[in-house]
Design a protein around this motif. Structure first.
Motif, short mmCIF file in Angstrom:
data_model
loop_
_atom_site.label_atom_id
_atom_site.label_comp_id
_atom_site.label_asym_id
_atom_site.label_seq_id
_atom_site.Cartn_x
_atom_site.Cartn_y
_atom_site.Cartn_z
N THR A 400 0.92 -1.23 0.11
CA THR A 400 -0.60 0.08 -0.24
C THR A 400 1.13 0.69 0.22
O THR A 400 1.11 1.75 -0.40
N GLU A 401 1.70 1.14 0.98
CA GLU A 401 2.75 2.38 0.99
C GLU A 401 3.53 2.86 -0.04
O GLU A 401 4.16 4.00 -0.53
N THR A 402 4.52 1.73 -1.04
CA THR A 402 4.47 1.90 -2.38
C THR A 402 4.08 2.40 -3.96
O THR A 402 4.88 2.52 -4.66
N GLY A 403 2.32 2.13 -3.37
CA GLY A 403 1.79 2.59 -4.35
C GLY A 403 1.64 2.41 -5.92
O GLY A 403 0.85 1.95 -6.75
N GLY A 404 2.94 0.84 -5.68
CA GLY A 404 2.69 0.46 -7.41
C GLY A 404 3.79 -0.81 -7.03
O GLY A 404 4.90 -0.89 -6.40
N ILE A 405 3.66 -1.15 -7.80
CA ILE A 405 5.02 -2.29 -7.90
C ILE A 405 6.29 -2.22 -8.13
O ILE A 405 6.72 -2.05 -9.24
N MET A 406 7.23 -2.85 -6.99
CA MET A 406 8.61 -2.90 -6.76
C MET A 406 9.43 -3.24 -7.62
O MET A 406 10.17 -3.69 -7.96
N ILE A 407 8.94 -4.54 -6.41
CA ILE A 407 10.09 -5.68 -7.57
C ILE A 407 9.60 -6.73 -8.55
O ILE A 407 8.51 -7.41 -7.90
N SER A 408 9.23 -7.27 -9.75
CA SER A 408 8.64 -8.86 -9.90
C SER A 408 8.97 -8.34 -11.69
O SER A 408 9.98 -7.58 -11.88
N ASN A 409 9.65 -9.73 -11.99
CA ASN A 409 9.86 -9.72 -13.53
C ASN A 409 8.97 -8.84 -14.38
O ASN A 409 7.81 -8.65 -14.28
N LEU A 410 9.60 -8.81 -15.73
CA LEU A 410 8.92 -8.33 -16.32
C LEU A 410 8.33 -9.43 -17.85
O LEU A 410 9.04 -10.10 -17.87
N ALA A 411 6.79 -9.45 -17.65
CA ALA A 411 5.95 -10.76 -18.37
C ALA A 411 7.04 -11.50 -19.91
O ALA A 411 6.51 -10.13 -20.54
N GLY A 412 7.92 -12.37 -18.91
CA GLY A 412 8.43 -12.18 -20.60
C GLY A 412 9.33 -12.18 -21.20
O GLY A 412 9.92 -12.31 -22.10
N VAL A 413 10.27 -10.86 -20.17
CA VAL A 413 10.85 -10.01 -21.09
C VAL A 413 12.33 -10.50 -20.03
O VAL A 413 13.22 -10.45 -20.14
N ILE A 458 5.95 6.54 -4.06
CA ILE A 458 6.24 6.39 -2.46
C ILE A 458 5.45 6.98 -2.11
O ILE A 458 4.39 8.70 -1.78
N ALA A 459 4.56 6.69 -0.53
CA ALA A 459 3.50 7.26 0.07
C ALA A 459 4.60 8.68 0.63
O ALA A 459 5.64 8.50 0.63
N ARG A 460 3.29 9.49 1.62
CA ARG A 460 3.66 10.78 1.28
C ARG A 460 3.86 10.82 2.78
O ARG A 460 4.69 11.05 3.95
N THR A 461 2.97 10.55 3.38
CA THR A 461 2.81 10.58 4.95
C THR A 461 1.51 9.73 5.36
O THR A 461 0.90 8.67 4.77
N ILE A 462 1.09 9.62 6.75
CA ILE A 462 -0.08 8.90 6.83
C ILE A 462 -1.24 9.70 7.20
O ILE A 462 -0.35 11.70 8.14
N TYR A 463 -2.15 9.90 7.03
CA TYR A 463 -2.83 10.56 6.96
C TYR A 463 -2.93 11.73 9.04
O TYR A 463 -3.28 10.42 9.31
N GLY A 464 -2.77 13.01 9.05
CA GLY A 464 -2.70 13.26 10.28
C GLY A 464 -2.04 13.21 11.44
O GLY A 464 -1.67 13.51 12.10
N ASN A 465 -0.97 12.35 10.93
CA ASN A 465 0.13 11.45 11.86
C ASN A 465 1.55 11.59 11.09
O ASN A 465 1.90 10.00 10.69
N HIS A 466 2.13 12.82 10.81
CA HIS A 466 3.77 12.51 10.09
C HIS A 466 4.49 11.58 10.91
O HIS A 466 4.79 10.59 10.55
N LYS A 467 4.38 11.95 12.36
CA LYS A 467 5.22 11.34 13.33
C LYS A 467 5.66 10.12 13.34
O LYS A 467 6.72 9.11 12.92
N ARG A 468 3.91 9.11 13.19
CA ARG A 468 4.36 7.92 13.21
C ARG A 468 4.77 6.89 11.66
O ARG A 468 5.23 6.13 11.60
N PHE A 469 4.36 8.44 10.53
CA PHE A 469 5.09 7.72 9.89
C PHE A 469 6.22 7.88 9.42
O PHE A 469 7.02 7.01 9.17
N LYS A 470 6.66 8.72 10.15
CA LYS A 470 8.68 8.57 10.14
C LYS A 470 8.69 7.44 10.81
O LYS A 470 9.64 6.39 10.65
#
Ligand code: WTA
Length: 631
Positions: A400-413, A458-470
């Motif tokens: 959820t925090e990375t927003g998109g696929i980070m580690i993966s093969n590229l299909a057939g490539v 990459i996620a930018r923060t936890i809504y209302g709680n940047h300290k927890r994000f950090k």
């Protein structure tokens, strides 16, 4: 549209470019989109704060990129193909033109109901095209969507509405799921008793269930649409304006409202979608996830629509009316790219080939998995029985925090390897670290998975709680994003994700926090203390095992088990119910009072002969008792 990477050599070149000159690399990708104004700087970042800004100074609207810019070239192409829960109900098809019209209209509905840029809107809906319409309508006018999975309870919904102080709730009279109807409006009513921010509740008619509409607060989707005008200009957003909040479980405490921003998320979801799935013009793409999870956000809605793809949406479940449903849908819709979770693969494998054999799966070109580690057996079954040894499988690791696929093969490539997510996408710089945060270099090593450098989604923060994000992601290991996962590297530098190293449980691919379930159970009047751990489960990946200390010995332990699970269903949702509940008199704790979950995990896994050193426990005798009564 930019060309996809088409060879392993090209991947290596692109990867090297993305590491040597990341800003130039991503600027090149960003140039493929429609901007109201281009950016002043590509990247500014400081993980110690943490702060990450991509394409600062840029102005855009993501829906212009998902919809408007496609109209000329592919206005009549199917954007959404929707398949109902009931196989006898007519499917629906929305062209890009139609989707654009509906989104504009619903954006006006939101405006008519008082929504302004920056407002948070909660969506608690079934898997119907209107959910996508509502998501995009929010984005069109700069409101921040917070989709809550429709399997969550009233309490969980209320907590999420309150945390983000949403002023609008969009729901439906009900949702069809297999043979059941989920009473979404009743649950919403229950939730709204405990929220104070909701001013309007917009209700979609779906199941025609009997519901109560509260005057002044509740309005019908179809009535509002009739009143709304057609055109709706885009709200011009800054690159770093928030796009959405999506809640995910944490190791401790309440769920975290992960907040994503606009431009970086757009650039990365499109790029990763095309390259991982090797999407080519005209492909029919189906991701079976729910839009209530990040996979649905990034790879049902945004990634595919940004790429001008046809995205299939299924309202139902894999086993209704029988375990052949997925394959029937693949055949009927000539699905080319199919993306699902290991838990679904294992469940369908267990049902037997008689549910697969009747269907023609020859349209399939590419298969994908996401959400949890896939075991070797399921990987082979998927490849041979579904892919007929003709389709590459992409094992996509991300969060959820990375927003998109980070580690993966590229299909057939790029090469694949069973149970390995394999190599990072261009722009992604993973590393393994030891407990102290020192990078473990070289191949054939194991450690905690971190990312060293920012990527656009990459996620930018936890809504209302940047300290927890950090604290959660950037303070465990200095100057790195910590994923919470363990991983190993093979001799060729390919990554295998070994699972969570914190107290987040992945059950059937769903992220659950042990703390959330424990606190639900603790509310039972006879429950004194609980400890939740995962144990290997043949279908779900992890099952939930609860150790429960009672105030009084239960008279009927089965009925107490049911009461405890009913509480979990009410507080969190049925997905978080314990598979096994063991009543115990004590829990293994360290002298400082911390529960030694390692020991509980071993016992739950049936490995109690191999508990390792327990001498540091406050009272080692509790372990003996737990072993004897283990389930
Ligand atoms: C796990 C889902 C192994 C991992 C997109 C991660 C995986 C968590 C994989 C995030 C995979 C996801 N192999 N494990 N291919 N994909 N995970 O936030 O533990 O719901 O940290 O995002 O799922 O779950 P989330």
């Amino acid at each position: 549209m930019e060309k996809n990477i088409t060879s392993f050599e090209e991947y290596k070149t692109e990867y090297a470019k993305s590491i040597n000159a990341p800003e130039q690399f991503w600027e090149g990708k960003a140039n493929n989109f429609t901007w109201q104004k281009k950016w002043d700087t590509v990247l500014q970042w400081d993980f110690t704060k943490p702060e990450v800004k991509w394409f600062e100074g840029g102005k855009l609207n993501i829906t212009e990129n998902c919809l408007d810019r496609h109209l000329e070239q592919r206005g009549n192409q199917t954007a959404i193909k929707w398949i109902a829960n009931n196989p006898n109900e007519q499917s629906r098809r929305l062209s890009y033109k139609k989707l654009h019209t509906e989104v504009c209209k619903f954006a006006n509905v939101l405006k008519n109901n008082g929504v302004k840029k920056g407002d948070r809107i909660c969506l608690y809906m079934p898997m119907v095209p209107e959910l996508v319409i509502a998501v995009l309508a929010c984005a069109r006018i700069g409101a921040v969507h917070s989709v809550v999975f429709a399997g969550f309870s009233a309490k969980a919904l209320a907590d999420r509405i309150n945390d983000a102080t949403c002023n609008i709730l969009i729901t439906a009279d009900g949702g069809f799921r297999g043979a059941k109807i989920t009473a979404l409006k009743d649950i919403s009513d229950e939730a709204m008793k405990n929220t104070s921010s909701i001013e309007k509740c917009i209700v979609l008619e779906r199941t025609k269930s009997k519901i109560v509409m509260q005057k002044g607060r509740d309005v019908w989707w179809h009535n509002e649409m009739q009143k709304a005008s057609a055109g709706c200009a885009i709200e011009i957003m800054d690159s770093e304006d928030p796009l959405f909040i999506l809640y995910t479980s944490g190791s401790t405490g309440k769920p975290k409202g992960i907040q994503h921003s606009t431009a970086g998320y757009m650039v990365y979801t499109e790029y990763s979608f095309r390259n991982v799935f090797q999407y080519t013009e005209g492909d029919v793409y189906w991701c079976t996830a729910d839009i209530g999870w990040i996979t649905g956000h990034s790879y049902i809605v945004y990634g595919p629509l940004l790429s001008g793809a046809t995205t299939l949406i299924f309202e139902g479940i894999p086993t209704y009316p029988d375990a052949g449903r997925f394959w029937q849908i693949v055949e009927e819709n000539k699905v080319n790219i199919f993306y699902t979770a290991p838990t679904a693969i294992r469940a369908l494998e267990a049902k037997g080939m008689e549910f697969v054999n009747p269907y023609d799966l020859s349209s399939l070109k590419i298969l994908g998995t996401v959400g949890e580690p896939i075991n070797e057996d399921a990987w082979h079954w998927y490849g041979s029985e579904i892919g007929k040894d003709n389709c590459p499988i992409v094992d996509t690791w991300w969060q959820t925090e990375t927003g998109g696929i980070m580690i993966s093969n590229l299909a057939g490539v790029t090469p694949s390897k069973p149970t390995f997510a394999t190599l990072p996408l261009p722009g992604i710089q993973p590393c393994l670290v030891d407990e102290k945060g020192n990078e473990i270099l070289g191949n054939s090593v194991e450690g905690r998975l971190c990312i060293k450098y920012p990527w656009p989604s990459i996620a930018r923060t936890i809504y209302g709680n940047h300290k927890r994000f950090k604290d959660t992601y950037f303070s465990v290991f200095a100057n790195k994003y910590f994923t919470g996962d363990g991983a190993l590297h093979d001799e060729n530098g390919m990554y295998r994700i070994t699972g969570r190293v914190d107290d987040v449980l992945i059950v059937s691919g769903h992220n659950l926090g042990t703390a959330e379930i424990e606190s639900a159970m603790d509310q039972h009047k006879n429950v004194c203390e609980t400890a939740i751990v995962g144990y290997p489960h043949p279908i779900k990946g992890n099952g939930i095992y609860a150790y429960v200390i009672c105030h009084n010995t239960p008279e009927n332990s089965d009925s107490l088990r049911k009461e405890i699970n009913d509480l979990v269903t009410k507080q969190v949702g049925a997905i978080a119910k314990a598979d096994k509940i063991q009543f115990v008199n004590g829990l293994p704790k360290t002298r400082s009072g911390k529960i030694m979950r390692r020991i509980l995990r071993k016992i739950a896994a049936g490995e109690s002969d191999n508990l390792g050193d327990i001498s540091t426990l406050l009272d080692p005798t509790v372990v003996e008792e737990i072993k004897i009564t283990a389930q």
